[in-house]
Design a protein around this motif. Structure first.
Motif, short mmCIF file in Angstrom:
data_model
loop_
_atom_site.label_atom_id
_atom_site.label_comp_id
_atom_site.label_asym_id
_atom_site.label_seq_id
_atom_site.Cartn_x
_atom_site.Cartn_y
_atom_site.Cartn_z
N UNK A 1 -31.23 -15.84 28.68
CA UNK A 1 -30.06 -15.67 29.15
C UNK A 1 -29.17 -14.58 28.05
N UNK A 2 -29.57 -14.74 26.98
CA UNK A 2 -28.82 -13.98 25.74
C UNK A 2 -28.21 -12.80 26.34
N UNK A 3 -29.25 -11.74 26.66
CA UNK A 3 -28.45 -10.53 27.24
C UNK A 3 -27.59 -10.74 28.39
N UNK A 4 -27.40 -11.81 29.06
CA UNK A 4 -26.67 -11.68 30.26
C UNK A 4 -25.32 -12.56 29.83
N UNK A 5 -24.83 -13.01 28.83
CA UNK A 5 -23.74 -13.88 28.40
C UNK A 5 -22.86 -13.01 27.53
N UNK A 6 -21.56 -13.34 27.75
CA UNK A 6 -20.46 -12.99 26.98
C UNK A 6 -19.72 -13.91 26.30
N UNK A 7 -18.98 -14.05 25.10
CA UNK A 7 -18.09 -14.99 24.71
C UNK A 7 -18.74 -16.19 24.13
N UNK A 8 -19.87 -16.03 23.65
CA UNK A 8 -20.67 -17.01 22.65
C UNK A 8 -19.71 -17.37 21.45
#
Ligand SMILES: Nc1nc2c(c(=O)[nH]1)N[C@H]1C(S)=C(S)[C@@H](COP(=O)(O)OP(=O)(O)OC[C@H]3O[C@@H](n4cnc5c(=O)[nH]c(N)nc54)[C@H](O)[C@@H]3O)O[C@H]1N2
Ligand SMILES: Nc1nc2c(c(=O)[nH]1)N[C@H]1C(S)=C(S)[C@@H](COP(=O)(O)OP(=O)(O)OC[C@H]3O[C@@H](n4cnc5c(=O)[nH]c(N)nc54)[C@H](O)[C@@H]3O)O[C@H]1N2
Ligand code: SF4
Ligand SMILES: [Mo]
Length: 746
Positions: free
Chosen positions: A253-260
């Motif tokens: 999912x890493x490439x599909x998330x923002x705001x970590x």
């Protein structure tokens, strides 16, 4: 499917409409009577499972108290009337109010069975649009609205709700749900008890967080009792621990998330030690749960009523999916996955995102959410005079007088309306106030297809049930009732040719498809229209949705694809396979990513502040029983026999302290009201917590429910507070309500 057997008996298969599990029923019908109900062994999803409610389908269907003709109020009494008289009365009552006071003067309340009805799913939106009022209320704001809002912000779509991939998971963390009693919610998985047992039998682990040792908690590997309303802090601490112990592994999912990194900052104050007292859960246990979840080969976190109908329902719901994302379990087999229904649509992976508050309610200024206002403010809109006051109400498949907090106040408000029409089979707590009641046919006489629940199903399946019995003389299909109401409020009149209207609509949709660049480009509207099958407008509409859906036959363009005709050939349903990954296609956020730390949520966490100190204040929660379903199944003798289900459950330490005795009577009091009922003392509930089920209190004057009235019980919503809501969704707070309990002299 209907087949002739011996002795003039025939068998019909039908999906049960009574809860979200969508079990297949095998009905044995002799003459015009359902004489036996069994689970359909060949059903592709339920494999023969049913519960006591499904087994009582025949009795419910034949309930003598069910209305078989419309009722119209004359000289204060609800008297039988013809359909023509009933629609004429609606036209007269509503048209005048719309003309004199505008569209917002008429409110609409849609209840829970709306989503269990094919006609309800297809035509309540038509009625809503025709009515054009802002005063739309539904059972969603008494139930799952926080989950929609959370999904809206995270994924860009309020309907993108992931479900635990129960049959493949290694670890399941359930908060505030009791699927052994409810059979699952926002999680369509018939025989959830069996599936949960199978999970444990294959070495998987089940953990249940619940203030009560519920039926589900009793079979779990671990039951974690929690102080009601504090799951938000437990989950914040778990997310904190994932970051603190370097366990964040979004993986694919890493490439599909923002705001970590914003998320990491946001949760940084919530160390397990800082929430332990508020939750009543040991800090070490919070760490252990987090590490177990992170270490599991696959895992899913799932929350329901106890996580949505609480003060911080939206951020609690958001944290559940945040945990699924951070552990890499969202959208992978064995994790939390997004179903793709046969009538569903694939997305483009990007969209306009989600927004609330495009308009606000007149009296309390509450924001619109998904086009509706919180049901807790319906009474305000009816009772507060001024421009835009609600003067008339349409209810469809709803019993708000039973279901909405501070029900006594809503009851009084509804009694004062100028006009009310209800589409409902019963004269109950709510509909006794109506001026006109329009009864739908019994479920066996209605076609069924689960437009709602296949969106939450643990396998993608499709199953169509034609009516098991022909419609009785003198009844009208639910679709026709809704369309006639829509025609009336649109100003077209009760006698409009509604068939012509739906035909025009259907052809417009087809014209759009042939004019599009899709697989039907260049085909002829007349040919496609001629190819559609179905015995009613609703069935033809369904055929169109199935054929142009992700598994559809596209009118011959795709070999072996789905159509209504094909479903008719498979009375036990068609299995479309296990859930498949859907990210990024399902996302509709402007960024095209999972937005982990959306601004409205971050602001709300900011307002939340630190976890409070431990509290010993007594709070009320609800519970569900397998033989019940909200407010409307208590008129079936088989479901109410035996010991009374409507009791107040109290922990033994509280009972001693408050001088309450098992079997004795107690008075439960809250800010808004009081009820008297029988006490049950047990240690299956945490100290400081009492439980009363909802949906009871069938003792109001003017009701016509002969069995339910003998098992009246009390309405727990005389205690719940209409001023208490989850701020982001407007959802009612039904769990964690401060109360006092005192013994009554016997
Ligand atoms: N305190 C407390 N309150 C709660 C809850 C709780 O846990 N605690 N739970 C909440 C939840 S989750 C929900 S969903 C709501 C439910 O709230 P409502 O939807 O308002 O109430 P129901 O009891 O489901 O009422 C269903 C109505 O539909 C009618 N009906 C049944 N079958 C049909 C049909 O085929 N067609 C039509 N037109 N009508 C039909 C019934 O006679 C009944 O009047 O209650 C909420 N209220
Ligand atoms: N038999 C039956 N089945 C039903 C229904 C029914 O009335 N009866 N209703 C249907 C409907 S409309 C719905 S929405 C679903 C609901 O489906 P579920 O959510 O599975 O139903 P409940 O049994 O109410 O489970 C909620 C659990 O949350 C716990 N709880 C209460 N407060 C808290 C809290 O603050 N934190 C935590 N962690 N737990 C808490 C309660 O003790 C309870 O065990 O069920 C559906 N199925
Ligand atoms: S579990 Fe739900 S769908 Fe299945 S038989 Fe019972 S009420 Fe019907
Ligand atoms: Mo519900």
């Amino acid at each position: 499917m209907v087949g002739e057997g011996d002795h003039g008996e025939r068998i019909a298969f039908r999906t049960c409409p009574l809860c979200e599990a969508t079990c297949g029923l095998e009905l044995t019908i002799r003459g015009d009577h359902i004489v036996r109900v069994r689970g359909d062994e060949s059903d592709v999803l339920s494999h023969g499972f049913i519960c006591p409610k499904g087994a009582a389908f025949g009795e419910l269907d034949a309930d003598p108290d069910r209305l078989r003709t419309p009722r119209v109020r004359r000289d204060g009494r609800l008297e039988p009337a013809s359909w023509a008289e009933a629609f004429a009365a609606v036209q007269e009552g509503i048209t005048r109010i719309l003309r004199d006071h505008g569209r917002d003067a008429v409110a609409l309340y849609l209840g829970n069975p709306t989503v269990h009805s094919l006609a309800g799913g297809l035509y309540t939106p038509v009625l809503r649009k025709a009515l054009g009022t802002r005063n739309v209320f539904t059972a969603s704001t008494l139930d799952q609205m926080p989950k929609h809002v959370s999904s809206g912000y995270l994924f860009g779509s309020p309907l993108a709700v992931p479900v635990p991939d129960i049959d493949r998971t290694d670890y399941l963390l359930i908060l505030g749900a009791d699927p052994f009693s409810s059979n699952g919610s926002l999680w369509t998985a018939p025989d959830l008890p069996g599936r949960l047992r199978a999970l444990r039998a294959r070495g998987g682990r089940l953990v249940v967080v619940d203030p009560r040792r519920s039926r589900t908690a009793k079979v779990a590997d671990l039951h974690v009792p929690i102080r009601p309303g504090t799951d938000v802090f437990l989950l914040l601490a778990m997310v904190h621990e994932l970051f603190a112990a370097d366990l964040v592994r979004p993986g694919h999912l890493l490439e599909h998330v923002t705001g970590l990194s914003e998320l990491a900052d946001l949760v940084s104050p919530y160390r397990p030690e800082s929430v332990a007292q508020a939750c009543g859960v040991d800090a070490e246990l919070i760490r252990r749960l987090t590490h177990e979840l992170a270490a599991a080969p696959s895992a899913a976190v799932y929350g329901r009523i106890g996580t949505t109908t609480v003060r911080h329902g939206t951020i609690t719901s958001w944290l559940i999916d945040v945990l699924n994302v951070l552990t890499g379990n969202l959208d992978r087999p064995g994790g939390a996955m997004f179903p793709l229904a046969a009538h569903g649509r694939r997305g483009r992976g990007i969209g306009r995102g989600f927004q609330v508050g495009r308009w606000t309610s007149r009296v309390r200024g509450l924001p619109e959410v998904v086009g509706e206002f919180p049901s807790v403010t319906l009474a305000d809109e009816i009772s507060t005079p001024g421009e835009g006051q609600v003067r008339a109400l349409i209810t469809f498949a709803g019993n708000p007088v039973s279901s909405v907090p501070n029900s006594a106040r809503l009851d009084e408000a509804i009694a004062g309306l100028e006009f009310m029409v209800s589409v409902d089979p019963y004269v109950n707590e709510t509909t006794r106030h109506a001026d006109v009641i329009l009864p739908p046919p019994p479920p066996s006489q209605q076609a069924h297809y689960d437009l709602s629940f296949y969106n939450f199903s643990v396998r993608n399946v499709a199953n169509f049930s034609p009516p098991a019995r022909p419609m009785s003389a003198g009844l009208l299909g639910e679709g026709e009732i809704l369309l006639r109401l829509a025609a009336i409020v649109a100003g077209l009149g009760a006698d409009t040719d509604i068939d012509a209207l739906v035909e025009t609509e259907l052809r417009q949709t087809l014209a759009g498809l042939v004019g599009d660049t899709g697989p039907l480009a260049g085909r002829e509207v007349d040919d496609l229209r001629a190819a559609l099958t179905g015995d009613s407008a609703a069935e033809r509409q369904l055929d169109l949705m199935l054929r142009t859906g992700p598994y559809g036959d596209w009118f011959g363009e795709r070999d072996g694809g789905l159509s209504l005709a094909r479903l008719r050939e498979h009375p036990h349903g068609i299995d479309l396979g296990p859930l498949q990954p859907r990210i990024p296609e399902i996302l509709r956020t402007p960024s095209g990513r999972i937005e982990l730390c959306p601004a409205p949520i971050a602001e709300e966490v900011g307002r939340l502040g630190p976890a409070p100190a431990a509290s010993s204040e007594l709070v009320l929660i609800g519970r569900r029983h397998l033989r019940s379903n909200n407010s409307w199944l208590h008129n079936v003798p088989a479901l109410v026999k035996g010991r009374p289900l409507c009791t107040v459950v109290v922990n033994s330490a509280d009972a001693r302290r408050l001088a309450l005795v098992h079997g004795g009577q107690a008075r439960v009091t809250s800010r808004v009201g009081e009820v008297d009922l029988t006490v049950e003392v047990t240690d299956d509930i945490a100290p400081g917590v009492v439980s009363i089920p909802h949906g009871w209190g069938h003792d109001l004057p003017g009701m016509e429910l002969s069995v339910a009235q003998q098992h009246a019980g009390v309405n727990s919503n005389r205690l719940t507070d209409d001023l208490s809501i989850d701020p982001l969704s407007g959802n009612a707070v039904l769990n964690g309500v401060p109360v006092q309990v005192a013994p009554l002299p016997s």
